[in-house]
Design a protein around this motif. Structure first.
Motif, PDB file in Angstrom:
ATOM      1  N   LEU A 186      27.012  29.017  -4.888  1.00 26.92           N
ATOM      2  CA  LEU A 186      25.746  28.410  -4.465  1.00 26.92           C
ATOM      3  C   LEU A 186      24.585  29.045  -5.229  1.00 26.92           C
ATOM      4  O   LEU A 186      24.704  30.169  -5.721  1.00 26.92           O
ATOM      5  N   PRO A 187      23.447  28.361  -5.321  1.00 29.30           N
ATOM      6  CA  PRO A 187      22.299  28.909  -6.054  1.00 29.30           C
ATOM      7  C   PRO A 187      21.538  29.956  -5.243  1.00 29.30           C
ATOM      8  O   PRO A 187      20.331  29.856  -5.031  1.00 29.30           O
ATOM      9  N   GLY A 188      22.259  30.961  -4.780  1.00 28.53           N
ATOM     10  CA  GLY A 188      21.659  32.027  -3.991  1.00 28.53           C
ATOM     11  C   GLY A 188      22.722  32.753  -3.186  1.00 28.53           C
ATOM     12  O   GLY A 188      23.805  32.206  -2.911  1.00 28.53           O
ATOM     13  N   LEU A 189      22.423  33.966  -2.798  1.00 28.25           N
ATOM     14  CA  LEU A 189      23.360  34.788  -2.035  1.00 28.25           C
ATOM     15  C   LEU A 189      23.594  34.206  -0.647  1.00 28.25           C
ATOM     16  O   LEU A 189      22.658  33.781   0.029  1.00 28.25           O
ATOM     17  N   ILE A 190      24.848  34.186  -0.203  1.00 25.61           N
ATOM     18  CA  ILE A 190      25.167  33.715   1.141  1.00 25.61           C
ATOM     19  C   ILE A 190      24.804  34.797   2.158  1.00 25.61           C
ATOM     20  O   ILE A 190      25.361  35.889   2.137  1.00 25.61           O
ATOM     21  N   PHE A 191      23.849  34.483   3.030  1.00 20.63           N
ATOM     22  CA  PHE A 191      23.427  35.409   4.078  1.00 20.63           C
ATOM     23  C   PHE A 191      24.296  35.276   5.325  1.00 20.63           C
ATOM     24  O   PHE A 191      24.529  36.253   6.024  1.00 20.63           O
ATOM     25  N   GLU A 192      24.737  34.067   5.623  1.00 18.74           N
ATOM     26  CA  GLU A 192      25.622  33.824   6.753  1.00 18.74           C
ATOM     27  C   GLU A 192      26.719  32.870   6.324  1.00 18.74           C
ATOM     28  O   GLU A 192      26.460  31.908   5.587  1.00 18.74           O
ATOM     29  N   LEU A 193      27.933  33.125   6.809  1.00 20.48           N
ATOM     30  CA  LEU A 193      29.064  32.256   6.526  1.00 20.48           C
ATOM     31  C   LEU A 193      29.859  32.085   7.807  1.00 20.48           C
ATOM     32  O   LEU A 193      30.341  33.063   8.369  1.00 20.48           O
ATOM     33  N   LYS A 194      29.977  30.855   8.274  1.00 21.97           N
ATOM     34  CA  LYS A 194      30.696  30.572   9.522  1.00 21.97           C
ATOM     35  C   LYS A 194      32.033  29.924   9.219  1.00 21.97           C
ATOM     36  O   LYS A 194      32.102  28.874   8.571  1.00 21.97           O
ATOM     37  N   ILE A 195      33.106  30.562   9.671  1.00 15.63           N
ATOM     38  CA  ILE A 195      34.467  30.049   9.549  1.00 15.63           C
ATOM     39  C   ILE A 195      35.061  30.027  10.945  1.00 15.63           C
ATOM     40  O   ILE A 195      35.400  31.068  11.508  1.00 15.63           O
ATOM     41  N   GLY A 196      35.171  28.856  11.536  1.00 18.10           N
ATOM     42  CA  GLY A 196      35.685  28.769  12.893  1.00 18.10           C
ATOM     43  C   GLY A 196      34.778  29.512  13.869  1.00 18.10           C
ATOM     44  O   GLY A 196      33.578  29.250  13.957  1.00 18.10           O
ATOM     45  N   MET A 197      35.361  30.470  14.584  1.00 24.04           N
ATOM     46  CA  MET A 197      34.608  31.240  15.579  1.00 24.04           C
ATOM     47  C   MET A 197      33.952  32.485  14.989  1.00 24.04           C
ATOM     48  O   MET A 197      33.280  33.219  15.695  1.00 24.04           O
ATOM     49  N   LEU A 198      34.160  32.719  13.691  1.00 25.68           N
ATOM     50  CA  LEU A 198      33.646  33.935  13.062  1.00 25.68           C
ATOM     51  C   LEU A 198      32.443  33.616  12.188  1.00 25.68           C
ATOM     52  O   LEU A 198      32.456  32.642  11.425  1.00 25.68           O
ATOM     53  N   THR A 199      31.416  34.441  12.284  1.00 23.40           N
ATOM     54  CA  THR A 199      30.254  34.328  11.405  1.00 23.40           C
ATOM     55  C   THR A 199      30.029  35.660  10.711  1.00 23.40           C
ATOM     56  O   THR A 199      29.817  36.688  11.364  1.00 23.40           O
ATOM     57  N   TYR A 200      30.096  35.642   9.380  1.00 21.83           N
ATOM     58  CA  TYR A 200      29.757  36.821   8.593  1.00 21.83           C
ATOM     59  C   TYR A 200      28.244  36.851   8.390  1.00 21.83           C
ATOM     60  O   TYR A 200      27.627  35.809   8.124  1.00 21.83           O
ATOM     61  N   TYR A 201      27.657  38.023   8.492  1.00 25.66           N
ATOM     62  CA  TYR A 201      26.216  38.148   8.245  1.00 25.66           C
ATOM     63  C   TYR A 201      25.944  39.447   7.492  1.00 25.66           C
ATOM     64  O   TYR A 201      26.742  40.394   7.541  1.00 25.66           O
TER      65      TYR A 201
END
Length: 247
Positions: A186-201
């Protein structure tokens, strides 16, 4: 979701980030809570309680995203989730997050090193992931982020092959096309990523590491495609259920 706490350890303005070619990003996880209803059976309520208690272990984990030039490595920092090793389910959760993800933007190469009954190197390409960037935006702390979605092929014991929706919030102000679990492009750093019930931040950013950041490409393991890896994983159906529970 708990508040997103972002601590910036950087001596440069973000307008100069594109001049940086190495650094470290720390991610954490927050897990959606399973909420039982009064009409749920006692067994289901007990199951939800167990799953939510195991979420505390997941939410204690720290993940490193190290990057240098065109290469990056995403992996669990096993030394930071201190104090949870005696909790029920600890070892199984640690094992489920033991994959190491390597990315090379020059060669378009993605590698996931997985340790199960043996070690596999699951190979794919950065070109395989197609994002849909939406008009939705939100601020994470003071940083304006935009929403993107994609779908990936997944496999589970009960569903077999299926497609899973992935949601990302990326920040063009930080022009790194990286994120957790090799999700990027993506044209920028991923700050949050949601996969199912999990969200990376994001927990912290460091674009000026004191020590040199070295990216070591995983080479140990049998090289295999994702479809080949999926074919090794069983699917539990009504017909074969008994053989998996020893019946």
């Amino acid at each position: 979701m708990r508040p997103i706490y972002l601590f910036i350890f950087c001596f440069f303005y973000f307008s100069a980030i594109d001049a940086q070619n190495k650094g470290n990003i720390v991610y954490r996880i927050v897990t959606d809570e399973l909420k039982s209803q009064e009409n749920h059976s006692q067994a289901k309520q007990s199951f939800y309680k167990l799953m939510n208690s195991m979420s505390l272990i997941r939410d204690s984990l720290y993940f490193n995203l190290d990057f240098k030039d065109s290469e990056s490595l995403f992996y669990l920092d096993k030394g930071k989730n201190v104090g949870m090793s005696n909790e029920r389910g600890y070892n199984s959760i640690i094992k489920s997050f033991s994959s190491v993800f390597y990315r090379n933007n020059d060669t378009k190469e993605l590698i996931e090193q997985v340790s199960t009954d043996r070690i596999y190197l699951i190979t794919s390409s950065t070109k395989d992931l197609k994002w849909e960037i939406t008009n939705e935006e939100k601020k994470i702390n003071q940083y304006l982020c935009y929403k993107a979605v994609t779908t990936i092929k997944a496999r589970s014991l009960t569903k077999g092959d299926h497609f899973k929706k992935i949601q990302a919030w990326f920040c063009p102000e930080i022009p790194l096309n990286l994120g957790p679990n090799n999700f990027g492009g993506l044209p920028g750093l991923i700050f949050e990523l949601k996969i199912g019930m999990l969200t990376y931040y994001i927990e912290s950013l460091n674009f000026n590491p004191k020590a040199g950041t070295e990216i070591v490409k995983p080479t140990k393991g049998k090289e295999i495609t994702r479809d080949e890896y999926f074919s090794l994983k069983p699917v539990i159906t009504k017909e074969n259920f008994k053989e998996y529970i020893g019946g």
